[in-house]
Design a protein around this motif. Structure first.
Motif, PDB file in Angstrom:
ATOM      1  N   THR A   1       0.828  -1.200   0.000  1.00  0.00           N
ATOM      2  CA  THR A   1       0.000   0.000   0.000  1.00  0.00           C
ATOM      3  C   THR A   1       0.866   1.256   0.000  1.00  0.00           C
ATOM      4  O   THR A   1       1.735   1.408   0.864  1.00  0.00           O
ATOM      5  CB  THR A   1      -0.885   0.017   1.269  1.00  0.00           C
TER       6      THR A   1
ATOM      7  N   HIS B   1      -7.310   3.159  -0.977  1.00  0.00           N
ATOM      8  CA  HIS B   1      -6.584   2.077  -0.305  1.00  0.00           C
ATOM      9  C   HIS B   1      -7.086   1.797   1.104  1.00  0.00           C
ATOM     10  O   HIS B   1      -6.602   0.898   1.776  1.00  0.00           O
ATOM     11  CB  HIS B   1      -5.087   2.412  -0.224  1.00  0.00           C
TER      12      HIS B   1
ATOM     13  N   LEU C   1      -6.402  -1.585   3.510  1.00  0.00           N
ATOM     14  CA  LEU C   1      -5.399  -1.386   4.553  1.00  0.00           C
ATOM     15  C   LEU C   1      -5.987  -1.683   5.939  1.00  0.00           C
ATOM     16  O   LEU C   1      -5.331  -2.281   6.795  1.00  0.00           O
ATOM     17  CB  LEU C   1      -4.826   0.037   4.484  1.00  0.00           C
TER      18      LEU C   1
END
Ligand code: ASP
Ligand code: MG
Length: 436
Positions: free
Chosen positions: A399, A421, A425
């Motif tokens: 990430t 993201h 995450l």
């Protein structure tokens, strides 16, 4: 005891709250929000009136009134209390209909917003009357106040509330409105959206309550966002500092402003679930009961701003100049990282973004990244545990991380990522940090 909008938002839920209160051994001040959805609708009414669209405002008012009429029809069984509730509903909707004819002002919009909590508490009190409960209604507008800086006046709240409680010494259930208050000009005002938690914490501080209970429909604060991550667990205990970080960085369960009164006056806060009243929930106290990572939270709609300037190299006073721009536009800064020739920071509002960028451009080149998310890892003494850092960075995998903030406090490590993201995450961190 504070009950949020969904806890009172259906006739059955309201009955359920009443039965919880009947089982409560100690006397309690009961702070209620508006029925869920009502404040949003009142905002819509205000916006329509502000735009001069009285026709739309009228339609929304009529629809809301129908909703309340159906609500009380389902709630009440006895004629006497049903008729009383009917006239309460009529009184508040007459008021809204009169407001339609007055020219719009900021003060008027606050009057509109106050109707939600006034309605919920009066309807609920009338229901308590129907079931023969021992209650009194304490009007928040008689004790809850803010000064010219919009700060609650805890001293005066304490004096007035103590006086009101004296008058109802024999009562066990003392119902009051969350969110609404009077401002320095004596007008009806409010503690901002979600402010009922703040009311509860202020009331608890003012009366030196044994506990401030925030009742919602989830069993406490979770270790991660249950709407996004598959498996989350409630956190049993948090310190005020940890809770403040979590509340600010996106854990929707508690309004961030509501931490300080309870913290300052040392009132423990308990987050409880109306649907599962026997569940432990989350207890928030002065000290953390254990060290280590407690939870991860995310805050969306973050804007990152980078200011780059050769003049920053070895210069002093440069950061002050940057911060002054934000101060001028009353825009709080959340995360900061610096290098020798550049600094990145984040804000969470677009309100004065154009003006801010323009003034920053006089100091260096400016880059803006919108649609960012702050992911915050919160716990106690997490900076002193190398294992935690290792797990955290190990969880990031591929990430891309825009900023990292570490070492600002013992309680928090924050990462800034592009919004796209976030979900992944959060899931990775859940796995990596909690083994879930
Ligand atoms: N009713 C208000 C709102 O929706 C206050 C609250 O519920 O906490 O923002
Ligand atoms: Mg709320």
């Amino acid at each position: 005891m504070k009950f949020g909008g969904t806890s009172v938002g259906k006739p059955d839920r309201m009955k359920h709250i009443a039965s919880l209160l009947l089982n409560e051994p100690e006397p309690a001040v009961v702070v209620l929000s508006a029925l869920s959805g009502t404040t949003n609708t009142l905002v819509e009414i205000g916006n329509n009136i502000a735009k001069g669209d009285r026709h739309s405002a009228q339609q929304v008012i009529t629809k809301l009134e129908d909703y309340y009429q159906a609500f009380i029809r389902a709630l009440f069984e006895k004629d006497e209390t049903y008729n009383k509730a009917k006239s309460i509903v009529a009184e508040h909707f007459d008021f809204l209909n009169i407001i339609l004819k007055i020219s719009f002002s900021e003060a008027l919009s606050k009057d509109i917003l106050a109707q939600g909590e006034l309605l919920s508490t009066k309807i609920f009190s009338t229901y308590l009357q129907e079931i023969g409960a021992d209650y009194a209604l304490l009007p928040a507008l008689e004790f809850m106040s803010i000064d010219e800086n919009e700060e609650p006046q805890i001293g005066s709240i304490r004096t007035k509330l103590t006086h009101l409680l004296e008058q109802h010494k024999d009562k066990k259930i003392l119902v009051t409105q969350g969110y609404i208050c009077r401002n320095a000009r004596g007008e009806v005002d409010n503690l901002k959206r979600g402010g009922s938690d703040y009311t509860a914490s202020l009331v608890a501080a003012a009366i030196n309550a044994s506990v401030c209970e925030i009742w919602t429909d989830i069993d406490g604060m979770h270790n991660n966002d249950p709407r996004i991550v598959d498996k989350t667990v409630p956190v049993e205990q948090l310190s005020f500092e940890e809770a403040a970080e979590l509340a600010y960085f996106g854990a929707k369960i508690l309004h961030p402003a509501s931490i300080w009164p309870a913290q300052q006056y040392k009132i423990p806060v308990r987050l409880l679930n109306t649907m599962q009243p026997e569940a432990k929930g989350t207890l928030i106290t002065q000290e953390a009961a254990s060290t280590g990572v407690k939870a991860v939270a995310a805050k969306d709609n973050i804007i990152a701003i980078k200011i780059k300037s050769g003049r920053m190299l070895l210069a002093y006073g440069f950061l002050r100049k940057i911060f002054e721009v934000f101060e001028k536009y009353k825009t709080p800064i959340d995360m900061i990282t610096t290098s020798e020739v550049a600094m990145s920071l984040t804000i969470d509002t677009h309100d004065h973004l154009d003006q801010i960028i323009k003034e920053l451009e006089a100091l260096g080149s400016v880059e803006v990244d919108e649609n960012q998310t702050i992911i915050s890892v919160v716990g106690d003494h997490i900076n002193e545990t190398p294992e935690i850092i290792k797990k955290l960075f190990g969880s990031l995998r591929n990430t891309p991380i825009r900023m990292v903030s570490y070492g600002g406090s013992k309680h928090n490590i924050s990462l800034l990522v592009a919004a796209e993201h976030k979900n992944q995450l959060l899931q990775q961190l859940n796995h990596g940090m909690f083994g879930l």
